[in-house]
Design a protein around this motif. Sequence first.
Motif, PDB file in Angstrom:
ATOM      1  N   ASN A  77     -53.760 -29.966  -5.922  1.00 23.87           N
ATOM      2  CA  ASN A  77     -53.447 -29.682  -4.647  1.00 23.87           C
ATOM      3  C   ASN A  77     -52.254 -30.201  -4.211  1.00 23.87           C
ATOM      4  N   THR A  78     -51.161 -29.540  -4.056  1.00 24.42           N
ATOM      5  CA  THR A  78     -49.603 -29.901  -3.867  1.00 24.42           C
ATOM      6  C   THR A  78     -49.306 -29.129  -2.590  1.00 24.42           C
ATOM      7  N   ARG A  79     -48.247 -29.895  -1.678  1.00 21.84           N
ATOM      8  CA  ARG A  79     -47.899 -29.191  -0.525  1.00 21.84           C
ATOM      9  C   ARG A  79     -46.444 -29.406  -0.654  1.00 21.84           C
ATOM     10  N   GLN A  80     -45.672 -28.532   0.197  1.00 19.23           N
ATOM     11  CA  GLN A  80     -43.946 -28.815  -0.025  1.00 19.23           C
ATOM     12  C   GLN A  80     -43.802 -27.904   1.366  1.00 19.23           C
ATOM     13  N   LEU A  81     -42.613 -28.750   2.192  1.00 18.75           N
ATOM     14  CA  LEU A  81     -42.308 -28.580   3.281  1.00 18.75           C
ATOM     15  C   LEU A  81     -40.780 -28.094   3.132  1.00 18.75           C
ATOM     16  N   ALA A  82     -40.453 -26.875   3.261  1.00 19.71           N
ATOM     17  CA  ALA A  82     -38.851 -26.640   3.393  1.00 19.71           C
ATOM     18  C   ALA A  82     -38.454 -26.184   4.635  1.00 19.71           C
ATOM     19  N   LEU A  83     -37.431 -26.858   4.965  1.00 18.19           N
ATOM     20  CA  LEU A  83     -36.652 -26.746   6.486  1.00 18.19           C
ATOM     21  C   LEU A  83     -35.421 -26.165   6.220  1.00 18.19           C
ATOM     22  N   ASN A  84     -34.996 -24.963   6.938  1.00 19.13           N
ATOM     23  CA  ASN A  84     -33.745 -24.426   6.882  1.00 19.13           C
ATOM     24  C   ASN A  84     -33.027 -24.327   8.297  1.00 19.13           C
ATOM     25  N   ILE A 128     -49.976 -25.068  -2.986  1.00 16.23           N
ATOM     26  CA  ILE A 128     -50.540 -24.750  -4.324  1.00 16.23           C
ATOM     27  C   ILE A 128     -51.921 -25.365  -4.631  1.00 16.23           C
ATOM     28  N   ARG A 129     -53.129 -24.768  -5.049  1.00 19.01           N
ATOM     29  CA  ARG A 129     -54.404 -25.278  -5.441  1.00 19.01           C
ATOM     30  C   ARG A 129     -54.666 -24.659  -6.728  1.00 19.01           C
ATOM     31  N   ALA A 130     -54.588 -25.494  -7.649  1.00 19.87           N
ATOM     32  CA  ALA A 130     -54.800 -25.028  -9.100  1.00 19.87           C
ATOM     33  C   ALA A 130     -56.327 -25.672  -9.573  1.00 19.87           C
ATOM     34  N   ASN A 131     -57.091 -24.794 -10.310  1.00 17.66           N
ATOM     35  CA  ASN A 131     -58.126 -25.499 -11.023  1.00 17.66           C
ATOM     36  C   ASN A 131     -57.967 -25.197 -12.642  1.00 17.66           C
ATOM     37  N   VAL A 132     -58.479 -26.084 -13.219  1.00 17.47           N
ATOM     38  CA  VAL A 132     -58.190 -26.030 -14.571  1.00 17.47           C
ATOM     39  C   VAL A 132     -59.393 -26.279 -15.611  1.00 17.47           C
ATOM     40  N   LEU A 133     -59.966 -25.573 -16.355  1.00 18.00           N
ATOM     41  CA  LEU A 133     -61.132 -25.787 -16.783  1.00 18.00           C
ATOM     42  C   LEU A 133     -60.988 -25.734 -18.378  1.00 18.00           C
ATOM     43  N   THR A 134     -61.086 -26.608 -19.127  1.00 21.72           N
ATOM     44  CA  THR A 134     -60.694 -26.521 -20.485  1.00 21.72           C
ATOM     45  C   THR A 134     -62.065 -27.072 -21.351  1.00 21.72           C
ATOM     46  N   TRP A 135     -62.434 -26.086 -22.262  1.00 23.81           N
ATOM     47  CA  TRP A 135     -63.351 -26.451 -23.268  1.00 23.81           C
ATOM     48  C   TRP A 135     -62.799 -26.587 -24.577  1.00 23.81           C
ATOM     49  N   THR A 182     -55.208 -20.142  -9.914  1.00 23.62           N
ATOM     50  CA  THR A 182     -54.143 -20.914  -8.896  1.00 23.62           C
ATOM     51  C   THR A 182     -54.016 -20.012  -7.763  1.00 23.62           C
ATOM     52  N   THR A 183     -54.146 -20.771  -6.706  1.00 26.23           N
ATOM     53  CA  THR A 183     -54.081 -20.109  -5.309  1.00 26.23           C
ATOM     54  C   THR A 183     -52.733 -20.414  -4.649  1.00 26.23           C
ATOM     55  N   TYR A 184     -51.919 -19.501  -4.351  1.00 26.98           N
ATOM     56  CA  TYR A 184     -50.511 -19.816  -3.852  1.00 26.98           C
ATOM     57  C   TYR A 184     -50.509 -19.601  -2.227  1.00 26.98           C
ATOM     58  N   GLU A 185     -50.203 -20.560  -1.535  1.00 24.51           N
ATOM     59  CA  GLU A 185     -50.038 -20.204   0.002  1.00 24.51           C
ATOM     60  C   GLU A 185     -48.605 -20.577   0.597  1.00 24.51           C
ATOM     61  N   SER A 186     -48.194 -19.878   1.672  1.00 21.33           N
ATOM     62  CA  SER A 186     -46.987 -20.080   2.119  1.00 21.33           C
ATOM     63  C   SER A 186     -47.121 -19.567   3.414  1.00 21.33           C
ATOM     64  N   GLY A 187     -46.276 -20.007   4.335  1.00 18.04           N
ATOM     65  CA  GLY A 187     -45.950 -19.692   5.681  1.00 18.04           C
ATOM     66  C   GLY A 187     -44.803 -18.597   5.943  1.00 18.04           C
ATOM     67  N   GLY A 188     -44.865 -17.699   6.885  1.00 15.69           N
ATOM     68  CA  GLY A 188     -44.012 -16.830   7.376  1.00 15.69           C
ATOM     69  C   GLY A 188     -44.479 -15.365   7.162  1.00 15.69           C
ATOM     70  N   VAL A 228     -54.251 -16.042  -8.577  1.00 12.05           N
ATOM     71  CA  VAL A 228     -54.065 -15.804  -9.879  1.00 12.05           C
ATOM     72  C   VAL A 228     -55.083 -16.203 -10.561  1.00 12.05           C
ATOM     73  N   THR A 229     -55.656 -15.502 -11.578  1.00 11.37           N
ATOM     74  CA  THR A 229     -56.668 -16.049 -12.435  1.00 11.37           C
ATOM     75  C   THR A 229     -56.356 -15.756 -13.814  1.00 11.37           C
ATOM     76  N   ARG A 230     -56.418 -16.795 -14.655  1.00 11.42           N
ATOM     77  CA  ARG A 230     -56.267 -16.537 -16.259  1.00 11.42           C
ATOM     78  C   ARG A 230     -57.669 -16.720 -16.873  1.00 11.42           C
ATOM     79  N   SER A 231     -58.135 -15.723 -17.297  1.00 17.83           N
ATOM     80  CA  SER A 231     -59.342 -15.734 -18.083  1.00 17.83           C
ATOM     81  C   SER A 231     -59.347 -16.321 -19.247  1.00 17.83           C
ATOM     82  N   PRO A 232     -60.376 -17.017 -19.791  1.00 21.08           N
ATOM     83  CA  PRO A 232     -60.516 -17.757 -21.015  1.00 21.08           C
ATOM     84  C   PRO A 232     -59.643 -17.641 -22.158  1.00 21.08           C
ATOM     85  N   ARG A 233     -58.653 -18.443 -22.621  1.00 24.05           N
ATOM     86  CA  ARG A 233     -58.137 -18.047 -23.787  1.00 24.05           C
ATOM     87  C   ARG A 233     -57.746 -19.228 -24.510  1.00 24.05           C
TER      88      ARG A 233
END
Length: 435
Positions: free
Chosen positions: A150-157, A175-182, A207-213, A226-231
Amino acid sequence: MKWMTRPAVGMTAFLLVSPVVADESELATLKKQLQALTERYMAQQEATAQLEARLRRQEALTAPQGSNWPLVGNWPARGGREGLIRTAETRAAQADFDGSRPSSTGNGEVIRQAPQSASAQAVYQEQSGGIFGDARKFTIETGLNYSHYNTRQLALNGFLALDAIFLGNINVDRIRANVLTWDTSLRYAYSDRLQFDLSVPVVYRQTTYESGGAGGGASTLSEATVTRSPRIGDINVGMYYKLLAESATLPDVVWNVRLKGPTGKHPYGIKMVDNANNNNLKTPTELPTGNGVWSLSSGVSLVKTIDPAILFANFSYFHNFSRHFDDISSTQGQVVPGRIKLGDSFQWGVGMAFAMSERSSLSFSFSQLLSARASTQADGGTKNRIVGSNANAASFNIGLTHALSDRSTMVTSLGIGLTPDAPNFSVGVKFPYSF
């Protein structure tokens, strides 16, 4: 008559002295025989006491916790027998400690010290990475690990007016990411010092991407998942070799070499697309399951048993080989062939484990991974280092190891991220089973 008196006196003295001389010679012989028998008896007594002391220790180790199993030594104390047993126990313990004399189990197997508890053996195998001591032994291990980022980034312009009012655009990214590994691993002990293994991971990602604007408003947020099926991920093989066996002063030293192949989906050439509701939000068309390059690592593991604790440390260096790809661009409609070189990494960790019972142990450890910057080079272009691609991932780990039986073990772990590059937390469980 005088000449007859002297021979008579001499004959009398001879008859009186001869039996005395014979008795003294026989007495000396009897004394020697008695001394030899006494020494032989004492040696047998000491050997019996040592055997009894070792059997006491073995039964004490194998008796279930809280049981009332009787120990050897029900004979009543007679004379100095208990003192002799205590002396034998002391000598046996000292011999096992300094390695001066091997002991023997009931089945004839020669060992250097009393067997460790099942939990201690499981922790040792986990930290050294091997099943040493059992030649031709085969182990299969299955495990499931979940990691959350779970990471956050603040961009000021813009700029500050009057040192208090910000004029410009504010963009908040999350960005919130979940990784499951067998993971399935196979280990084979070729000898009591050499072992080989193979590990095959299967990865699921979301992974869920979140942004303002969104809609032109800085305070309005939008998100996309975005989801990646088991591979299958990157398969890796390894070799472990015990350089030094543990002694009274030195730890076990195990050297390892691992090779990882790019069997998973690599991240290069994956295109980024704009979100329909937010021009500030870009998401990838798919998620990778591997890093796409060959990697070779080597390291050492140190394990020292200090009853009731086990101390361990490990050091590893990872070298990533450069590789050419048909497309390394993330821009839609653009194909740029080129070469990728990921930065090399160094990882180290230290920790300790405590045996809580015959079958359970609790461990605490700290680990850190330091990675150098990656670089890209398009065909016919110059090499460019990617800013921000270096990483410092540190975590604090807690583990619980429980021996389910003589062949199977359950290993659980909890990792807490200490730096932004590390997962916020990770939870894992695996089950090694030996044949």
